[in-house]
Design a protein around this motif. Structure first.
Motif, PDB file in Angstrom:
ATOM      1  N   THR A  12       7.758 -49.776  46.227  1.00 54.76           N
ATOM      2  CA  THR A  12       7.818 -50.478  44.945  1.00 54.76           C
ATOM      3  C   THR A  12       7.921 -49.477  43.799  1.00 54.76           C
ATOM      4  N   ALA A  15      11.437 -48.320  43.608  1.00 53.01           N
ATOM      5  CA  ALA A  15      12.284 -49.345  42.991  1.00 53.01           C
ATOM      6  C   ALA A  15      12.087 -49.373  41.476  1.00 53.01           C
ATOM      7  N   LEU A  16      10.846 -49.256  41.013  1.00 51.09           N
ATOM      8  CA  LEU A  16      10.575 -49.230  39.568  1.00 51.09           C
ATOM      9  C   LEU A  16      11.219 -48.009  38.919  1.00 51.09           C
ATOM     10  N   TYR A  65       6.396 -47.259  32.278  1.00 47.20           N
ATOM     11  CA  TYR A  65       7.241 -48.421  32.578  1.00 47.20           C
ATOM     12  C   TYR A  65       6.935 -49.637  31.705  1.00 47.20           C
ATOM     13  N   CYS A  67       4.667 -51.888  32.082  1.00 50.21           N
ATOM     14  CA  CYS A  67       4.542 -53.022  32.991  1.00 50.21           C
ATOM     15  C   CYS A  67       3.068 -53.322  33.212  1.00 50.21           C
ATOM     16  N   ASP A  71       2.580 -55.527  38.704  1.00 50.10           N
ATOM     17  CA  ASP A  71       3.953 -55.183  39.076  1.00 50.10           C
ATOM     18  C   ASP A  71       3.999 -54.145  40.191  1.00 50.10           C
ATOM     19  N   ARG A  74       4.208 -55.807  43.657  1.00 49.23           N
ATOM     20  CA  ARG A  74       5.349 -56.666  43.990  1.00 49.23           C
ATOM     21  C   ARG A  74       6.114 -56.074  45.165  1.00 49.23           C
ATOM     22  N   PRO A  76       9.349 -54.515  46.767  1.00 51.25           N
ATOM     23  CA  PRO A  76      10.381 -53.693  46.127  1.00 51.25           C
ATOM     24  C   PRO A  76      11.624 -54.482  45.721  1.00 51.25           C
ATOM     25  N   ASP A  78      11.769 -57.402  44.623  1.00 52.13           N
ATOM     26  CA  ASP A  78      11.478 -58.236  43.461  1.00 52.13           C
ATOM     27  C   ASP A  78      11.562 -57.480  42.144  1.00 52.13           C
ATOM     28  N   ILE A  79      11.605 -56.161  42.210  1.00 51.56           N
ATOM     29  CA  ILE A  79      11.595 -55.335  40.998  1.00 51.56           C
ATOM     30  C   ILE A  79      12.859 -55.565  40.172  1.00 51.56           C
ATOM     31  N   GLN A  80      13.995 -55.704  40.815  1.00 52.86           N
ATOM     32  CA  GLN A  80      15.240 -55.898  40.084  1.00 52.86           C
ATOM     33  C   GLN A  80      15.279 -57.221  39.343  1.00 52.86           C
ATOM     34  N   MET A  82      12.808 -58.422  37.598  1.00 55.52           N
ATOM     35  CA  MET A  82      11.800 -58.413  36.529  1.00 55.52           C
ATOM     36  C   MET A  82      12.464 -58.499  35.173  1.00 55.52           C
TER      37      MET A  82
END
Length: 82
Positions: A12, A15-16, A65, A67, A71, A74, A76, A78-80, A82
């Motif tokens: 995750t 991904a962030l 970030y 965030c 977050d 979450r 990984p 699902d990060i896109q 957000m």
């Protein structure tokens, strides 16, 4: 420090980082400027779930970030969204 089982937080975090357009080197530099000492090797091992993330690093990433701490937990993919 013992690694947590079934934790995908590292993935995750990757991904962030990618969603925010940072390389590992850029992110580590930002953390170091904030007084959070780490290096790319350690951060890479966190992203691959080889190491657990220290709390101070997690707090720094939350600030970078902009965030919530939720977050970080979450999936990984699902990060896109957000």
């Amino acid at each position: 420090m013992q690694k947590l089982k079934d934790s995908n937080m590292g993935y995750t975090l990757r991904a962030l980082r990618k969603a925010n357009g940072y390389t590992q080197d850029q992110l580590v530099a930002k953390l170091n400027l904030m007084g959070i000492e780490t290096n790319r090797n350690v951060y890479s091992r966190i992203e691959t779930c080889e190491l657990n993330i220290p709390v101070n690093l997690l707090v720094g990433l939350q600030e970078i970030y902009s965030c919530t701490f939720d977050d970080f937990f979450r999936a990984p993919e699902d990060i896109q969204n957000m």
